[in-house]
Enzyme design. Structure first.
Site, mmCIF file in Angstrom:
data_model
loop_
_atom_site.group_PDB
_atom_site.id
_atom_site.type_symbol
_atom_site.label_atom_id
_atom_site.label_comp_id
_atom_site.label_asym_id
_atom_site.label_seq_id
_atom_site.Cartn_x
_atom_site.Cartn_y
_atom_site.Cartn_z
ATOM 1 N N GLY A 38 0.982 -0.911 0.256
ATOM 2 C CA GLY A 38 0.031 0.082 -0.424
ATOM 3 C C GLY A 38 0.801 0.841 -0.002
ATOM 4 N N GLU A 39 1.888 1.395 0.667
ATOM 5 C CA GLU A 39 2.456 2.476 0.764
ATOM 6 C C GLU A 39 3.317 2.419 -0.398
ATOM 7 O OE1 GLU A 39 5.898 4.895 3.162
ATOM 8 O OE2 GLU A 39 5.652 2.351 4.352
ATOM 9 N N ALA A 40 4.089 1.585 -1.080
ATOM 10 C CA ALA A 40 4.432 1.557 -2.342
ATOM 11 C C ALA A 40 3.821 2.294 -3.331
ATOM 12 C CB ALA A 40 5.354 0.186 -3.056
#
Length: 116
Positions: A38-40
């Site tokens: 999700g962060e990526a």
């Protein structure tokens, strides 16, 4: 992690990731894998926006809520902008299972900076 980008634009970034290979010891999709992907994907969406300004982006905050998990199948990750500014961006990132169930909701804020 087996992530594949399906769509990328300032308006939306969509990727997929298999559950297999991203499980924790109880056989469930690992929460850390959900947060990492999700962060990526959210950061990639911010970088796309920043590139239209001749800049880049770095993450400064991320939070996630895990709603459900999965044991198999594919996860789709979709990042959409909440705010696209010249200094900060904020994106909502939603992870859904291939059966349509929402697995995780993230919010990520990125700082827009000059390229080095």
């Amino acid at each position: 992690m087996g992530v594949k980008i399906l769509e990328q634009s300032v308006e939306r970034v969509v990727a997929t990731m298999p559950v297999e290979g991203n499980r924790q010891s109880f056989g469930l999709l690992h929460g850390g894998a959900s947060l990492a992907v999700g962060e990526a994907v959210g950061s990639w969406a911010a970088v796309i926006h920043a590139s239209t300004l001749g800049k880049t982006a770095v993450g400064v905050d991320v939070s996630a809520t895990h709603h459900k998990s999965a044991r198999e199948g594919m996860v789709t990750i979709t990042a959409t902008p909440i705010h696209l500014g010249g200094t900060l961006t904020t994106h909502e990132v939603v992870l859904t299972h291939d059966d349509g169930t929402r697995l995780c909701s993230l919010r990520i804020t990125n700082l827009i900076i000059d390229r080095r």
